[in-house]
Design an enzyme around this catalytic site. Structure first.
Site, PDB file in Angstrom:
ATOM      1  N   GLY A   1       0.798  -1.083  -0.316  1.00 18.95           N
ATOM      2  CA  GLY A   1       0.132  -0.247   0.211  1.00 18.95           C
ATOM      3  C   GLY A   1       0.835   1.492   0.107  1.00 18.95           C
ATOM      4  O   GLY A   1       0.130   2.652   0.187  1.00 18.95           O
TER       5      GLY A   1
ATOM      6  N   GLN B   1      -2.214   7.025   0.774  1.00 19.01           N
ATOM      7  CA  GLN B   1      -1.420   8.646   1.966  1.00 19.01           C
ATOM      8  C   GLN B   1      -0.152   8.782   2.906  1.00 19.01           C
ATOM      9  O   GLN B   1       0.203   9.710   2.697  1.00 19.01           O
ATOM     10  CB  GLN B   1      -2.962   8.860   2.344  1.00 19.01           C
ATOM     11  CG  GLN B   1      -2.877  10.156   3.421  1.00 19.01           C
ATOM     12  CD  GLN B   1      -4.194  10.703   4.314  1.00 19.01           C
ATOM     13  OE1 GLN B   1      -4.231   9.804   4.356  1.00 19.01           O
ATOM     14  NE2 GLN B   1      -4.145  11.863   4.488  1.00 19.01           N
ATOM     15  N   LEU B   2      -0.680   6.980   3.672  1.00 19.62           N
ATOM     16  CA  LEU B   2       0.631   7.312   4.445  1.00 19.62           C
ATOM     17  C   LEU B   2       1.531   6.405   3.970  1.00 19.62           C
ATOM     18  O   LEU B   2       2.748   7.607   3.989  1.00 19.62           O
ATOM     19  CB  LEU B   2       0.070   6.429   5.692  1.00 19.62           C
ATOM     20  CG  LEU B   2      -0.230   7.025   6.929  1.00 19.62           C
ATOM     21  CD1 LEU B   2      -1.631   6.027   7.443  1.00 19.62           C
ATOM     22  CD2 LEU B   2       0.382   7.646   7.528  1.00 19.62           C
TER      23      LEU B   2
ATOM     24  N   ARG C   1      -0.923   0.033  -7.579  1.00 18.68           N
ATOM     25  CA  ARG C   1      -0.410   1.411  -8.684  1.00 18.68           C
ATOM     26  C   ARG C   1       0.456   1.740  -8.767  1.00 18.68           C
ATOM     27  O   ARG C   1       1.429   1.505  -7.617  1.00 18.68           O
ATOM     28  CB  ARG C   1      -2.008   2.407  -8.439  1.00 18.68           C
ATOM     29  CG  ARG C   1      -2.152   3.058  -7.306  1.00 18.68           C
ATOM     30  CD  ARG C   1      -3.781   3.073  -6.941  1.00 18.68           C
ATOM     31  NE  ARG C   1      -3.319   3.896  -5.690  1.00 18.68           N
ATOM     32  CZ  ARG C   1      -3.120   4.604  -5.006  1.00 18.68           C
ATOM     33  NH1 ARG C   1      -3.064   6.307  -5.945  1.00 18.68           N
ATOM     34  NH2 ARG C   1      -3.739   5.151  -3.478  1.00 18.68           N
TER      35      ARG C   1
ATOM     36  N   ASP D   1      -0.161  -7.134  -5.691  1.00 20.95           N
ATOM     37  CA  ASP D   1      -1.409  -7.617  -5.139  1.00 20.95           C
ATOM     38  C   ASP D   1      -1.544  -7.996  -3.957  1.00 20.95           C
ATOM     39  O   ASP D   1      -0.725  -9.261  -4.302  1.00 20.95           O
ATOM     40  CB  ASP D   1      -2.529  -7.966  -5.949  1.00 20.95           C
ATOM     41  CG  ASP D   1      -3.770  -7.787  -5.129  1.00 20.95           C
ATOM     42  OD1 ASP D   1      -3.722  -7.496  -4.239  1.00 20.95           O
ATOM     43  OD2 ASP D   1      -4.493  -8.372  -6.360  1.00 20.95           O
TER      44      ASP D   1
ATOM     45  N   TYR E   1     -14.520  -2.004   7.584  1.00 20.82           N
ATOM     46  CA  TYR E   1     -13.261  -1.495   8.001  1.00 20.82           C
ATOM     47  C   TYR E   1     -13.034  -1.422   9.522  1.00 20.82           C
ATOM     48  O   TYR E   1     -11.440  -2.045  10.007  1.00 20.82           O
ATOM     49  CB  TYR E   1     -13.201  -0.031   7.718  1.00 20.82           C
ATOM     50  CG  TYR E   1     -12.287   0.446   8.241  1.00 20.82           C
ATOM     51  CD1 TYR E   1     -10.523   0.570   7.434  1.00 20.82           C
ATOM     52  CD2 TYR E   1     -11.905   1.704   8.980  1.00 20.82           C
ATOM     53  CE1 TYR E   1      -9.060   0.781   7.367  1.00 20.82           C
ATOM     54  CE2 TYR E   1     -10.943   2.911   9.378  1.00 20.82           C
ATOM     55  CZ  TYR E   1      -9.918   1.561   8.187  1.00 20.82           C
ATOM     56  OH  TYR E   1      -7.967   2.481   8.561  1.00 20.82           O
TER      57      TYR E   1
ATOM     58  N   LYS F   1     -10.237  -4.233  11.368  1.00 23.95           N
ATOM     59  CA  LYS F   1      -9.014  -3.402  12.223  1.00 23.95           C
ATOM     60  C   LYS F   1      -8.728  -4.571  13.808  1.00 23.95           C
ATOM     61  O   LYS F   1      -7.909  -5.201  14.475  1.00 23.95           O
ATOM     62  CB  LYS F   1      -9.216  -2.284  12.501  1.00 23.95           C
ATOM     63  CG  LYS F   1      -9.380  -1.366  10.661  1.00 23.95           C
ATOM     64  CD  LYS F   1      -7.251  -2.242  11.359  1.00 23.95           C
ATOM     65  CE  LYS F   1      -7.209  -1.317   9.729  1.00 23.95           C
ATOM     66  NZ  LYS F   1      -5.467  -1.289   8.601  1.00 23.95           N
TER      67      LYS F   1
HETATM   68  P1  NAD Z   1      -5.003   4.957   1.324  1.00 19.56           P
HETATM   69  O1  NAD Z   1      -5.930   4.711   1.362  1.00 19.56           O
HETATM   70  O2  NAD Z   1      -4.707   5.680   1.033  1.00 19.56           O
HETATM   71  O3  NAD Z   1      -3.979   3.709   0.757  1.00 19.56           O
HETATM   72  C1  NAD Z   1      -3.768   2.428   0.780  1.00 19.56           C
HETATM   73  C2  NAD Z   1      -3.423   1.524  -0.623  1.00 19.56           C
HETATM   74  O4  NAD Z   1      -3.713   0.767  -0.290  1.00 19.56           O
HETATM   75  C3  NAD Z   1      -3.747   2.072  -1.573  1.00 19.56           C
HETATM   76  O5  NAD Z   1      -2.196   3.346  -2.731  1.00 19.56           O
HETATM   77  C4  NAD Z   1      -3.643   1.426  -2.912  1.00 19.56           C
HETATM   78  O6  NAD Z   1      -4.058   1.153  -3.387  1.00 19.56           O
HETATM   79  C5  NAD Z   1      -3.235  -0.091  -1.735  1.00 19.56           C
HETATM   80  N1  NAD Z   1      -3.954  -1.172  -2.010  1.00 19.56           N
HETATM   81  C6  NAD Z   1      -5.178  -1.418  -1.356  1.00 19.56           C
HETATM   82  N2  NAD Z   1      -5.977  -2.716  -2.396  1.00 19.56           N
HETATM   83  C7  NAD Z   1      -4.751  -3.399  -2.453  1.00 19.56           C
HETATM   84  C8  NAD Z   1      -4.076  -4.626  -2.522  1.00 19.56           C
HETATM   85  N3  NAD Z   1      -4.917  -5.633  -2.412  1.00 19.56           N
HETATM   86  N4  NAD Z   1      -2.914  -5.188  -2.994  1.00 19.56           N
HETATM   87  C9  NAD Z   1      -1.787  -3.759  -2.659  1.00 19.56           C
HETATM   88  N5  NAD Z   1      -2.291  -2.316  -2.463  1.00 19.56           N
HETATM   89  C10 NAD Z   1      -4.036  -2.569  -2.481  1.00 19.56           C
HETATM   90  O7  NAD Z   1      -4.736   4.567   2.355  1.00 19.56           O
HETATM   91  P2  NAD Z   1      -3.765   5.383   4.000  1.00 19.56           P
HETATM   92  O8  NAD Z   1      -4.829   6.426   3.943  1.00 19.56           O
HETATM   93  O9  NAD Z   1      -2.846   4.984   3.504  1.00 19.56           O
HETATM   94  O10 NAD Z   1      -3.791   4.017   5.322  1.00 19.56           O
HETATM   95  C11 NAD Z   1      -3.070   3.300   5.293  1.00 19.56           C
HETATM   96  C12 NAD Z   1      -3.156   2.383   6.154  1.00 19.56           C
HETATM   97  O11 NAD Z   1      -3.418   3.248   7.650  1.00 19.56           O
HETATM   98  C13 NAD Z   1      -4.883   1.781   6.148  1.00 19.56           C
HETATM   99  O12 NAD Z   1      -4.021   0.073   6.516  1.00 19.56           O
HETATM  100  C14 NAD Z   1      -5.723   2.385   6.884  1.00 19.56           C
HETATM  101  O13 NAD Z   1      -6.809   0.764   7.564  1.00 19.56           O
HETATM  102  C15 NAD Z   1      -5.105   2.994   8.129  1.00 19.56           C
HETATM  103  N6  NAD Z   1      -5.014   4.170   8.537  1.00 19.56           N
HETATM  104  C16 NAD Z   1      -4.905   5.031   8.212  1.00 19.56           C
HETATM  105  C17 NAD Z   1      -5.602   6.476   8.463  1.00 19.56           C
HETATM  106  C18 NAD Z   1      -6.052   7.498   7.871  1.00 19.56           C
HETATM  107  O14 NAD Z   1      -5.940   8.364   8.312  1.00 19.56           O
HETATM  108  N7  NAD Z   1      -4.998   7.774   6.724  1.00 19.56           N
HETATM  109  C19 NAD Z   1      -6.172   6.714   9.873  1.00 19.56           C
HETATM  110  C20 NAD Z   1      -6.690   5.030  10.459  1.00 19.56           C
HETATM  111  C21 NAD Z   1      -5.850   3.768   9.858  1.00 19.56           C
HETATM  112  C1  AKB Z   2     -11.020   6.364   7.821  1.00 20.49           C
HETATM  113  O1  AKB Z   2     -11.586   7.197   8.103  1.00 20.49           O
HETATM  114  O2  AKB Z   2     -10.924   5.500   7.306  1.00 20.49           O
HETATM  115  C2  AKB Z   2     -10.055   6.511   8.022  1.00 20.49           C
HETATM  116  C3  AKB Z   2      -9.491   6.115  10.132  1.00 20.49           C
HETATM  117  C4  AKB Z   2     -10.058   6.946  11.401  1.00 20.49           C
HETATM  118  O3  AKB Z   2      -8.969   4.587  10.190  1.00 20.49           O
HETATM  119  N1  AKB Z   2      -9.097   7.728   8.318  1.00 20.49           N
END
Ligand code: NAD
Ligand code: AKB
Length: 320
Positions: free
Chosen positions: A10, A14-15, A38, A51, A141, A145
């Site tokens: 992933g 964003q992260l 991607r 994937d 979701y 988790k």
């Molecule tokens: P995001 O949606 O921006 O990025 C997720 C990435 O995973 C995407 O680039 C997508 O292409 C990739 N992905 C999806 N399915 C896939 C697969 N089958 N194989 C490979 N890649 C795949 O999410 P994010 O915000 O970067 O979050 C990263 C992690 O942090 C996630 O597990 C999310 O649950 C967790 N998280 C994020 C937030 C937040 O606010 N951004 C908050 C809490 C937890």
């Molecule tokens: C979402 O809103 O799904 C994420 C999270 C807090 O897990 N930013």
């Protein structure tokens, strides 16, 4: 000391975009293998399309690059997750099981699993939600988790796999747009503000949620992964706190820089998700075990977001 080789799933999210850059700085570009469905076009370094549902391809990358750590970021987030619940469960769980099994079989040293404030449900105390409270989430979701946290603990206890995890609040950064979560408004709003446009918010003005600025979220991740094994007492996932605010408070902080900025409110299905989440988080376990302390408040975050987004915009225009 052995040089770590790190694989990130992933990585184009964003992260991932920000974490990969930090890991490259820390461990050397040649030791980082970024993967995603991607390709991020601007990426410099080793990038493999993966994937994470594909057990064999994940195995071959782990073996080929002698991976010692995996950061498993791939997931479908809360709001997008509700559109196709069964698919969300499949993706979030299967990819994590693959990471767990490939790591167990190939003796990967450390794994990072991001959890979320979404593990809590509407019965949990809203304010200063405690680390150890019943986890009864209302989204698929959140359910995935909670399951991931419990499987992390299981693999640690049964196989001594060193999995570490954080319950991130909503993460806010300027580097990219967020990927389908309930906290996304708190990033989108800045993109409107710098273009002098009004913002339409999908949450109501007084919906207070826990949030964290990207730099703090990435620093917490690295500090947790660097912490001595014996100091990690939470093997499900650590509560993590940055700040808490409502859309109205965020609008007010932006108005200090753009006095004419205006937010209109039109709540949609994400309101119900937000209403089931905490408004602030007790992260005392993280503070005690590995000295966690956030450094961004809403004022500093707003000033930084606006400065960085304007800079990005200027650079984009210069390159046209
Ligand atoms: P995001 O949606 O921006 O990025 C997720 C990435 O995973 C995407 O680039 C997508 O292409 C990739 N992905 C999806 N399915 C896939 C697969 N089958 N194989 C490979 N890649 C795949 O999410 P994010 O915000 O970067 O979050 C990263 C992690 O942090 C996630 O597990 C999310 O649950 C967790 N998280 C994020 C937030 C937040 O606010 N951004 C908050 C809490 C937890
Ligand atoms: C979402 O809103 O799904 C994420 C999270 C807090 O897990 N930013």
């Amino acid at each position: 000391m052995k040089q770590d080789k790190i694989l990130i799933t992933g990585a184009s999210g964003q992260l991932g975009l920000v974490l990969v850059e930090k890991l490259k700085e820390k461990h050397g570009i040649e030791n980082i293998i970024a993967t995603d469905l991607r390709l991020n076009d601007d990426f410099v370094g080793n990038f493999k399309i993966l994937d994470a549902n594909d057990f064999d391809k994940l195995t071959s990358l782990v073996v080929e690059y002698e991976i010692t750590q995996i950061y498993h970021l791939a997931a479908i987030l809360s709001a997008n997750g509700e559109k196709f619940p069964l698919n969300t469960w499949d993706v979030n769980m299967k990819t994590f099981f693959n990471v767990l099994e490939v790591s167990r079989i190939n003796k990967v040293d450390k794994i990072f699993f991001p959890s979320s404030i979404a593990v809590y449900g509407e019965d949990a105390p809203k304010k200063s939600t405690p680390q150890n409270y019943v986890l009864a989430p209302s989204t698929v979701y959140g359910i995935s988790k909670v399951a991931g946290e419990n499987w992390s603990k299981y693999y640690f206890e049964k196989y001594e796999l060193d999995i570490r995890s954080l319950r991130y609040p909503g993460v806010i950064g300027y580097q990219s747009l967020p990927g389908g979560g309930t906290t996304d408004y708190a990033v989108d709003i800045y993109h409107k503000a710098i273009h002098n446009e009004d913002f339409e918010c999908f949450l109501s003005e007084n919906t207070t949620l826990p949030m964290i600025y990207m730099d703090d979220a990435i620093r917490a991740t690295i500090e947790l992964m660097d912490a001595p094994k014996e100091s990690i007492t939470v093997r499900t996932s650590y509560n993590l706190s940055g700040m808490s605010f409502s859309p109205e408070e965020l609008t007010e902080s932006i108005q200090k820089i753009y006095p004419n900025f205006k937010t209109n409110y039109k709540a949609d299905f994400r309101q119900k998700i937000a209403d089931s989440w905490p408004s602030s988080i007790d992260d005392s376990h993280a503070r005690i075990d590995w000295n966690w302390k956030p450094s961004f408040d809403i004022k500093r975050m707003t000033e930084t977001m606006i400065k960085e987004l304007k800079l990005k915009e200027r650079n984009k225009l210069q390159n046209i």
